[in-house]
Write an enzyme that holds these catalytic residues in place. Structure first.
Site, PDB file in Angstrom:
ATOM      1  N   ALA A 163      10.263  -2.691   0.331  1.00  0.00           N
ATOM      2  CA  ALA A 163      10.525  -1.641  -0.666  1.00  0.00           C
ATOM      3  C   ALA A 163       9.189  -1.048  -1.093  1.00  0.00           C
ATOM      4  CB  ALA A 163      11.229  -2.231  -1.884  1.00  0.00           C
ATOM      5  N   LYS A 164       9.230   0.073  -1.748  1.00  0.00           N
ATOM      6  CA  LYS A 164       8.031   0.643  -2.361  1.00  0.00           C
ATOM      7  C   LYS A 164       8.473   1.537  -3.498  1.00  0.00           C
ATOM      8  CE  LYS A 164       3.569   0.671  -1.325  1.00  0.00           C
ATOM      9  NZ  LYS A 164       2.979  -0.483  -0.613  1.00  0.00           N
ATOM     10  N   GLY A 165       7.586   1.727  -4.460  1.00  0.00           N
ATOM     11  CA  GLY A 165       7.918   2.614  -5.566  1.00  0.00           C
ATOM     12  C   GLY A 165       6.682   3.294  -6.081  1.00  0.00           C
TER      13      GLY A 165
END
Ligand code: GLU
Length: 444
Positions: free
Chosen positions: A137-139
């Protein structure tokens, strides 16, 4: 400090998986069809090359290339001067067949959905490569933290945490630091999450040690980079001792890489930050440079050094070049000017596919991001394990386990690369894709 003035990118909000809206031109004129090279295309091309090599079933390919969930949230923040600023935040959960979503949060003016989507996919391959039980994931938040006060950043982080709440969880999605975020930001996330859910240190990694962070986490990405640099030198029969090294970026990753690669006997001849670079052909005293940066907040003006630009740093005549800043540093525009023999990708996506090809044709070896910088998420895994067990490891154990995992990943990639005569990047993707594909087949 002055408040953030730039409006959030409307373009990014309008993006959809089929209409990339990337506004960063890394690879001008790459094809007639696309005016801009975008991050999503970089990782898509890399994925495709490995998927083709593996002859991966098209159904599995579709699942692996498609993010599971993408969240775009509004983050209203009351700024210090009293006005309400509207920021936009993102969390892309790419794949969790091997374990909970895992990946950092970045605060940067150029964050948009495309970039986050691409970086989320990289996390899926990275966690598979080092064989830790996480997905990817990344944000991020589109903002300029250098123009915000500590209080503004804290309000932004807490509001972002509340907006992400339904998507996070100790066994669902665990954020961590990335560009312009640090242990303090992670502490605010843990604190905000804890108000609703009770004491939950395993909800985020890269925390301050006093709040359950792991010893060795701060240095981990740099330590992993050093281990891979050491192994790559061994494989290429290059001596790391005495090798000249240029490092682009002196944030968490670049600075610890400089220190740890320097401790291996390499000569760090140039480093840079957002303000520019410094060059000392005789070698930089990295401990003295740490002290200088602590005082001056930049590498510039380091006694005995000559100022150079970031672009000049990339093109120096050195043995090893380590891009450790943002993506898209080496493109078709400057790839022909790179003089290093070995490029170690400590940043995520610093070399575009066209540049990668140009470097390969010139006999320059590139060791890919998903292997080089996997030390950070590996020690994040150790931190998560320690939090779940409420049992702290000493630093020697952390470093020892990190060493084992990084060397094991290197050996897998090196064996595939040399055995099948593949570039290291494709070999690394093949190893990672195989693992995620296998878990996918077993689930569906
Ligand atoms: N942001 C880091 C990366 O790109 C670390 C992620 C993590 O520790 O979850 O690998």
């Amino acid at each position: 400090m002055s408040a953030q003035t730039a409006p959030p990118s409307k373009k990014a909000i309008a993006a959809s998986p089929t209409t990339p809206s990337d506004n960063r031109s890394h690879e001008p004129h790459e094809t007639e069809a696309t005016a801009h090279m975008n991050f999503n295309r970089i990782t898509d091309e890399q994925f495709q090359a490995a998927a083709d090599h593996l002859k991966l079933d098209p159904e599995i390919q579709l699942v692996l290339r498609t993010p599971y969930r993408e969240l775009i949230v509004q983050i209203p923040v009351r700024m210090d001067d009293g006005h309400l600023e509207l920021f936009h935040g993102y969390r892309v959960q790419h794949n969790a067949v091997r374990g909970p979503y895992k990946g950092g949060l970045r605060f940067h003016p150029e964050v948009d959905l495309n970039e986050v989507r691409s970086l989320a996919a990289l996390m899926t391959w990275k966690t598979a490569l080092v064989d830790i039980p996480f997905g990817g994931a990344k944000g991020g938040v589109t903002c300029d933290p250098t123009k915000m006060s500590r209080d503004e950043l804290q309000r932004l982080t807490r509001e972002f945490t509340r907006k992400l709440d339904m998507a996070l969880g100790v066994y669902r999605d665990i954020p961590a630091p990335d560009v312009n975020t640090n242990p303090q930001v992670m502490a605010w996330i843990m604190d905000e999450y804890g108000k609703k859910h009770g004491y939950t240190p395993a909800i985020v990694t890269g925390k301050p040690v006093s709040l359950g962070g792991s010893l060795g986490r701060e240095q981990a990405t740099g330590r992993g980079t050093m281990i891979i640099t050491r192994e790559a030198c061994r494989a290429l029969k290059m001596s790391l001792k005495g090798a000249s090294v240029a490092i682009q970026g002196f944030g968490n990753v670049g600075s610890w890489t400089a220190r740890l690669v320097g401790e291996q006997g390499a000569k760090i001849v140039a480093v840079s930050d957002v303000h520019g670079g410094i060059h000392c052909p005789a070698g930089i005293d990295v401990t003295a440079l740490f002290a200088h940066v602590k005082e001056e907040k930049t590498v510039l003006g380091f006694p005995g050094s000559v100022s150079i630009t970031n672009e000049e740093l990339l093109c120096l005549n050195v043995d090893i070049l380590i891009p450790a800043a943002l993506g898209g540093a080496i493109t078709r525009e400057n790839a022909d000017h790179i003089q290093a023999k070995l490029v170690i990708e400590a940043a995520n996506s610093p070399v575009t596919p066209r540049a990668d090809e140009m470097l390969r044709q010139r006999g320059i070896t590139v060791i890919p991001d998903i292997l080089v910088n996997a030390g950070g998420v590996t020690v994040s895994y150790f931190e998560w394990v320690q939090n779940l067990q409420q049992f702290r490891w000493d630093e020697a154990r952390v470093n020892d386990e990190l060493e084992k995992r990084m060397v094991a990943a290197w050996q897998l990639v090196h064996t595939v690369a040399t055995g099948q005569k593949l570039p290291y990047r494709i070999a690394a993707y093949c190893v990672a894709l195989e693992k995620v594909a296998e878990a996918t087949r077993q689930r569906y």
